[in-house]
Scaffold this motif. Sequence first.
Motif, PDB file in Angstrom:
ATOM      1  N   UNK A  34      -5.246  -3.133   0.567  1.00  0.00           N
ATOM      2  CA  UNK A  34      -6.348  -2.299   0.100  1.00  0.00           C
ATOM      3  C   UNK A  34      -5.881  -0.901  -0.283  1.00  0.00           C
ATOM      4  N   UNK A  35      -4.897  -0.371   0.437  1.00  0.00           N
ATOM      5  CA  UNK A  35      -4.417   0.980   0.151  1.00  0.00           C
ATOM      6  C   UNK A  35      -3.859   1.067  -1.268  1.00  0.00           C
ATOM      7  N   UNK A  36      -3.099   0.071  -1.673  1.00  0.00           N
ATOM      8  CA  UNK A  36      -2.549   0.085  -3.030  1.00  0.00           C
ATOM      9  C   UNK A  36      -3.672   0.073  -4.066  1.00  0.00           C
ATOM     10  N   UNK A  37      -4.696  -0.734  -3.817  1.00  0.00           N
ATOM     11  CA  UNK A  37      -5.835  -0.772  -4.731  1.00  0.00           C
ATOM     12  C   UNK A  37      -6.540   0.577  -4.797  1.00  0.00           C
ATOM     13  N   UNK A  38      -6.718   1.203  -3.633  1.00  0.00           N
ATOM     14  CA  UNK A  38      -7.416   2.493  -3.594  1.00  0.00           C
ATOM     15  C   UNK A  38      -6.594   3.586  -4.285  1.00  0.00           C
ATOM     16  N   UNK A  39      -5.288   3.585  -4.093  1.00  0.00           N
ATOM     17  CA  UNK A  39      -4.440   4.559  -4.781  1.00  0.00           C
ATOM     18  C   UNK A  39      -4.557   4.387  -6.293  1.00  0.00           C
ATOM     19  N   UNK A  86      -0.089   4.903  -7.659  1.00  0.00           N
ATOM     20  CA  UNK A  86      -0.636   6.237  -7.940  1.00  0.00           C
ATOM     21  C   UNK A  86      -0.355   6.674  -9.380  1.00  0.00           C
ATOM     22  N   UNK A  87       0.597   5.988 -10.036  1.00  0.00           N
ATOM     23  CA  UNK A  87       0.854   6.282 -11.443  1.00  0.00           C
ATOM     24  C   UNK A  87       2.235   6.826 -11.740  1.00  0.00           C
TER      25      UNK A  87
END
Length: 268
Positions: free
Chosen positions: A245-250, A43-44
């Motif tokens: 996928x969740x990490x990529x989407x975040x 997320x940064x």
Amino acid sequence: MDHNECIQKIGEALTQLRTAKPLVVNLTNYVVMNNSANALLAIGASPIMAHSRQEMAEMMSFAGSLVINIGTLDSHWISRMRFAIEQANEFGKPVVLDPVGCGASRLRTDTARDFAELANKLTIRGNASEIMAMAGAQAQSKGVDALDSSQSAVMAAKALVTSYGANVVISGATDFVVTATEVVKLENGNSLMPFVTGMGCSHTAITGAFAAIGETTGLAATAVMGVAGQEASSHAAGPGSLQVNLLDELYQLTPEQLELRLKLSVVN
């Protein structure tokens, strides 16, 4: 805030987080350390998974926030977590508490309440059963899993807001963000998400990242997690690929995507 103002502020908070890259100190459970750290990076934010009393005062002097997750609790963890909260208070830093399994044992329930009482700037993020147990309401739980609906925990969340001066996030099929002034309902996410351990813990960690930049309601983190989870689930074959996928989407999530996908309503 009205619907449009909420969405605008969430997008602004996401942009601010990625610019600031806040440092988030995590005292979290053994099961999810890797998940939580990766979610914060995606997320940064910048995670530190610190546990030692010897460095905690120094850590909290320059970190943006403290995340406390009681998932693998014992007497050593309790002592470290209490000291960390005291240091967060000393330096005026927000604390995000995840009362994992609250209601499943007296130790967890008492500890969650003690930590909530201790923290000066508090956000609580839990499932319905955990929130109800913290508030002393009748709750159904099976280990750390919720058997109550998030809607049923709204009154309990309001009680916690009053008791501890906290903001409260209830996670579930529908999420609720409860503050002293309003209740916001969010209806994103996906039914596949509960099949991946640590989804709620990642939500808590991200709540800590937003708290570090001053967004302590939990709303932005809940919106981000819901939309990212929904998008990740749409092209996942099962729990394993959902986690990746969740990490990529975040990482890829934009304010424009939030505005397009977010299902949000201000209840009162």
